[in-house]
Write an enzyme that holds these catalytic residues in place. Structure first.
Site, PDB file in Angstrom:
ATOM      1  N   ARG A 293       0.956  -1.003  -0.136  1.00  0.00           N
ATOM      2  CA  ARG A 293      -0.046   0.118   0.084  1.00  0.00           C
ATOM      3  C   ARG A 293       0.786   1.319   0.006  1.00  0.00           C
ATOM      4  NH1 ARG A 293      -5.068   0.786   1.656  1.00  0.00           N
ATOM      5  NH2 ARG A 293      -4.352   2.749   0.546  1.00  0.00           N
TER       6      ARG A 293
ATOM      7  N   ARG B 111       2.054   3.800 -16.720  1.00  0.00           N
ATOM      8  CA  ARG B 111       2.318   3.247 -18.031  1.00  0.00           C
ATOM      9  C   ARG B 111       3.567   4.013 -18.709  1.00  0.00           C
ATOM     10  NH1 ARG B 111      -3.446   2.799 -18.115  1.00  0.00           N
ATOM     11  NH2 ARG B 111      -3.545   5.146 -18.813  1.00  0.00           N
TER      12      ARG B 111
ATOM     13  N   CYS C 174      -8.067   2.322 -12.214  1.00  0.00           N
ATOM     14  CA  CYS C 174      -8.131   3.610 -11.233  1.00  0.00           C
ATOM     15  C   CYS C 174      -9.629   3.682 -10.869  1.00  0.00           C
ATOM     16  CB  CYS C 174      -8.057   4.907 -12.149  1.00  0.00           C
ATOM     17  SG  CYS C 174      -6.169   5.153 -12.791  1.00  0.00           S
TER      18      CYS C 174
ATOM     19  N   GLU D 145     -11.777   7.702  -4.731  1.00  0.00           N
ATOM     20  CA  GLU D 145     -11.529   7.347  -3.192  1.00  0.00           C
ATOM     21  C   GLU D 145     -12.786   7.776  -2.608  1.00  0.00           C
ATOM     22  OE1 GLU D 145      -9.988   5.974   0.275  1.00  0.00           O
ATOM     23  OE2 GLU D 145      -8.887   5.935  -1.859  1.00  0.00           O
TER      24      GLU D 145
ATOM     25  N   ARG E 218      -3.856   7.250  -3.943  1.00  0.00           N
ATOM     26  CA  ARG E 218      -3.510   5.779  -3.070  1.00  0.00           C
ATOM     27  C   ARG E 218      -3.444   4.664  -4.214  1.00  0.00           C
ATOM     28  NH1 ARG E 218      -6.057   6.150   2.479  1.00  0.00           N
ATOM     29  NH2 ARG E 218      -7.130   8.275   2.494  1.00  0.00           N
TER      30      ARG E 218
ATOM     31  N   TYR F  56       4.228   5.996   2.203  1.00  0.00           N
ATOM     32  CA  TYR F  56       3.369   7.090   2.551  1.00  0.00           C
ATOM     33  C   TYR F  56       4.035   8.627   2.251  1.00  0.00           C
ATOM     34  CZ  TYR F  56      -0.267   3.965   3.454  1.00  0.00           C
ATOM     35  OH  TYR F  56      -1.276   2.935   3.415  1.00  0.00           O
TER      36      TYR F  56
ATOM     37  N   ARG G 276      -0.711   7.163   7.513  1.00  0.00           N
ATOM     38  CA  ARG G 276      -0.042   5.981   8.418  1.00  0.00           C
ATOM     39  C   ARG G 276       0.947   6.254   9.292  1.00  0.00           C
ATOM     40  NH1 ARG G 276      -1.382   0.955   6.666  1.00  0.00           N
ATOM     41  NH2 ARG G 276      -0.331   0.480   8.322  1.00  0.00           N
TER      42      ARG G 276
END
Length: 122
Positions: A9, A65, A76, A79, A91, A109, A117
């Site tokens: 993540r 890409r 995609c 959120e 994210r 992050y 986080r």
């Protein structure tokens, strides 16, 4: 340990909603995530990006890409629009095969997303 399917993540934020700035930040996020975890291109299964409603000028997958990941399945999505959520945020969830244990993986992050986080080492 036998290879397993795992997920990494990460997140970053953008200062301005332009294709160039989004590509710069997404590439930095992917570069850091893949380098920190010693992920080879052939280990990648798929990559899922989400972006907040205020990121509209380009798809985050466009940066992947341009980075040479066009043969990896990319998608995609939006959120969730949560009150008080981090604005201008992108994210990522990277699915991969690895022989590393889950606790050995390093999530990343960057920028304004570092606060998402605060339980992870810098």
């Amino acid at each position: 340990m036998a290879p397993a399917v795992r997920a990494l993540r990460g997140a970053t934020t953008v200062d301005v909603d332009t294709p160039e700035h989004i590509e710069e930040r997404v590439r930095a996020l992917l570069d850091t995530l893949l380098e920190r975890n010693a992920v080879d291109h052939d280990d990648l299964i798929s990559i899922l990006f989400t972006a907040t409603d205020d990121v509209v000028s380009t798809f985050p997958a466009t940066a992947a890409r341009a980075k040479g990941l066009g043969d990896v399945p990319l998608i995609c999505a939006r959120e969730l629009a949560i009150t008080g959520g981090t604005p201008m945020c992108i994210r990522v969830m990277v699915h991969l095969t690895t022989d590393r244990a889950r606790h050995e993986l390093h999530h990343v992050y960057l920028e304004g997303a570092r606060s998402l986080r605060d339980d992870l080492p810098a």
